[in-house]
Scaffold this motif. Sequence first.
Motif, PDB file in Angstrom:
ATOM      1  N   SER A  51      14.163  47.034  56.488  1.00 10.32           N
ATOM      2  CA  SER A  51      15.200  48.035  56.256  1.00 10.32           C
ATOM      3  C   SER A  51      16.550  47.362  56.397  1.00 10.32           C
ATOM      4  CB  SER A  51      15.071  49.168  57.282  1.00 10.32           C
ATOM      5  OG  SER A  51      16.141  50.059  57.171  1.00 10.32           O
ATOM      6  N   VAL A  52      17.436  47.609  55.459  1.00 10.39           N
ATOM      7  CA  VAL A  52      18.799  47.101  55.509  1.00 10.39           C
ATOM      8  C   VAL A  52      19.716  48.308  55.366  1.00 10.39           C
ATOM      9  CG1 VAL A  52      20.531  45.617  54.434  1.00 10.39           C
ATOM     10  CG2 VAL A  52      18.132  44.885  54.493  1.00 10.39           C
ATOM     11  N   GLY A  53      20.419  48.641  56.428  1.00  8.94           N
ATOM     12  CA  GLY A  53      21.279  49.817  56.382  1.00  8.94           C
ATOM     13  C   GLY A  53      20.498  51.101  56.164  1.00  8.94           C
ATOM     14  N   GLY A  54      19.263  51.121  56.633  1.00  9.51           N
ATOM     15  CA  GLY A  54      18.435  52.309  56.508  1.00  9.51           C
ATOM     16  C   GLY A  54      17.705  52.454  55.189  1.00  9.51           C
ATOM     17  N   ILE A  55      17.866  51.471  54.303  1.00 10.14           N
ATOM     18  CA  ILE A  55      17.180  51.536  53.016  1.00 10.14           C
ATOM     19  C   ILE A  55      16.413  50.237  52.757  1.00 10.14           C
ATOM     20  CG2 ILE A  55      18.768  53.196  51.969  1.00 10.14           C
ATOM     21  CD1 ILE A  55      20.120  50.851  50.532  1.00 10.14           C
ATOM     22  N   LYS A  84      26.839  30.387  49.993  1.00  6.44           N
ATOM     23  CA  LYS A  84      27.283  30.208  48.602  1.00  6.44           C
ATOM     24  C   LYS A  84      26.127  29.747  47.711  1.00  6.44           C
ATOM     25  CE  LYS A  84      30.692  27.748  45.833  1.00  6.44           C
ATOM     26  NZ  LYS A  84      31.812  26.787  45.845  1.00  6.44           N
ATOM     27  N   LYS A  85      25.334  28.799  48.181  1.00  5.82           N
ATOM     28  CA  LYS A  85      24.195  28.307  47.403  1.00  5.82           C
ATOM     29  C   LYS A  85      23.167  29.419  47.191  1.00  5.82           C
ATOM     30  CE  LYS A  85      23.232  25.093  45.672  1.00  5.82           C
ATOM     31  NZ  LYS A  85      23.311  24.774  44.218  1.00  5.82           N
ATOM     32  N   LEU A  86      22.891  30.185  48.244  1.00  3.69           N
ATOM     33  CA  LEU A  86      21.932  31.278  48.110  1.00  3.69           C
ATOM     34  C   LEU A  86      22.437  32.346  47.145  1.00  3.69           C
ATOM     35  CD1 LEU A  86      20.739  31.541  51.801  1.00  3.69           C
ATOM     36  CD2 LEU A  86      19.389  30.754  49.835  1.00  3.69           C
ATOM     37  N   LYS A  87      23.738  32.592  47.133  1.00  5.78           N
ATOM     38  CA  LYS A  87      24.309  33.564  46.191  1.00  5.78           C
ATOM     39  C   LYS A  87      24.164  33.061  44.747  1.00  5.78           C
ATOM     40  CE  LYS A  87      26.186  37.419  45.167  1.00  5.78           C
ATOM     41  NZ  LYS A  87      25.341  38.626  45.256  1.00  5.78           N
ATOM     42  N   GLN A  88      24.270  31.751  44.547  1.00  4.00           N
ATOM     43  CA  GLN A  88      24.058  31.178  43.213  1.00  4.00           C
ATOM     44  C   GLN A  88      22.600  31.355  42.782  1.00  4.00           C
ATOM     45  OE1 GLN A  88      25.282  27.111  43.676  1.00  4.00           O
ATOM     46  NE2 GLN A  88      27.463  27.587  43.516  1.00  4.00           N
ATOM     47  N   LEU A  89      21.682  31.178  43.721  1.00  6.47           N
ATOM     48  CA  LEU A  89      20.261  31.318  43.414  1.00  6.47           C
ATOM     49  C   LEU A  89      19.841  32.771  43.226  1.00  6.47           C
ATOM     50  CD1 LEU A  89      18.751  28.784  45.988  1.00  6.47           C
ATOM     51  CD2 LEU A  89      18.857  28.496  43.504  1.00  6.47           C
ATOM     52  N   PHE A  90      20.508  33.669  43.963  1.00  6.10           N
ATOM     53  CA  PHE A  90      20.132  35.085  43.974  1.00  6.10           C
ATOM     54  C   PHE A  90      21.357  35.977  43.762  1.00  6.10           C
ATOM     55  CE2 PHE A  90      17.083  32.856  46.720  1.00  6.10           C
ATOM     56  CZ  PHE A  90      15.889  33.230  46.134  1.00  6.10           C
ATOM     57  N   PRO A  91      21.948  35.959  42.583  1.00  5.36           N
ATOM     58  CA  PRO A  91      23.171  36.751  42.354  1.00  5.36           C
ATOM     59  C   PRO A  91      22.949  38.259  42.489  1.00  5.36           C
ATOM     60  CG  PRO A  91      22.357  35.809  40.295  1.00  5.36           C
ATOM     61  CD  PRO A  91      21.541  35.218  41.394  1.00  5.36           C
ATOM     62  N   GLU A  92      21.704  38.699  42.364  1.00  6.04           N
ATOM     63  CA  GLU A  92      21.393  40.128  42.449  1.00  6.04           C
ATOM     64  C   GLU A  92      21.268  40.630  43.886  1.00  6.04           C
ATOM     65  OE1 GLU A  92      17.546  37.956  42.771  1.00  6.04           O
ATOM     66  OE2 GLU A  92      19.336  37.661  41.578  1.00  6.04           O
ATOM     67  N   VAL A  93      21.183  39.726  44.859  1.00  4.60           N
ATOM     68  CA  VAL A  93      21.020  40.114  46.264  1.00  4.60           C
ATOM     69  C   VAL A  93      22.396  40.305  46.894  1.00  4.60           C
ATOM     70  CG1 VAL A  93      20.094  39.426  48.518  1.00  4.60           C
ATOM     71  CG2 VAL A  93      18.813  38.899  46.429  1.00  4.60           C
ATOM     72  N   SER A  94      22.634  41.501  47.423  1.00  4.70           N
ATOM     73  CA  SER A  94      23.959  41.802  47.967  1.00  4.70           C
ATOM     74  C   SER A  94      24.063  41.599  49.480  1.00  4.70           C
ATOM     75  CB  SER A  94      24.366  43.235  47.611  1.00  4.70           C
ATOM     76  OG  SER A  94      23.412  44.155  48.086  1.00  4.70           O
ATOM     77  N   PHE A  95      22.949  41.328  50.141  1.00  7.62           N
ATOM     78  CA  PHE A  95      22.963  41.082  51.583  1.00  7.62           C
ATOM     79  C   PHE A  95      22.464  39.667  51.855  1.00  7.62           C
ATOM     80  CE2 PHE A  95      22.591  45.666  51.198  1.00  7.62           C
ATOM     81  CZ  PHE A  95      23.599  46.099  52.048  1.00  7.62           C
ATOM     82  N   ILE A  96      23.405  38.724  51.974  1.00  9.42           N
ATOM     83  CA  ILE A  96      23.089  37.331  52.267  1.00  9.42           C
ATOM     84  C   ILE A  96      23.981  36.916  53.428  1.00  9.42           C
ATOM     85  CG2 ILE A  96      23.020  34.951  51.444  1.00  9.42           C
ATOM     86  CD1 ILE A  96      22.758  36.047  48.585  1.00  9.42           C
TER      87      ILE A  96
END
Length: 114
Positions: A51-55, A84-96
């Motif tokens: 769960s992240v923020g209840g969802i 930054k590297k993880l955001k490049q690999l996973f641009p769709e993930v908003s919680f990194i």
Amino acid sequence: MPHFVIDCSKNILKSQEEETVLKEVYQVTKDSGLFDANDIKVRMRPFDTFSVGGINTDFIHVFADIMEGRSTEQKAALSKAVVKKLKQLFPEVSFIAMNIRDFEKATYCNLGMI
């Protein structure tokens, strides 16, 4: 040591293979120049239930445990580079995110020290 443990939602592994993520985090860590390349350990723990923020939304959080002695600036730069590297690999993930904890040298022990 150092140890980098990647907690994440299992869903993210549909867009990147686990081995790719481990190699990329290893490379960023190695490129930081803060550690001997042979000492860097990277592991991943994907979760089916979370769960992240209840969802139920995808996330990545890196927990790093390193030997004390690096400056706050060095640790902050490492965290930013990994995120930054993880955001490049996973641009769709908003919680990194990432956090770094220091080992106390006086109390650390491994088999090679016995």
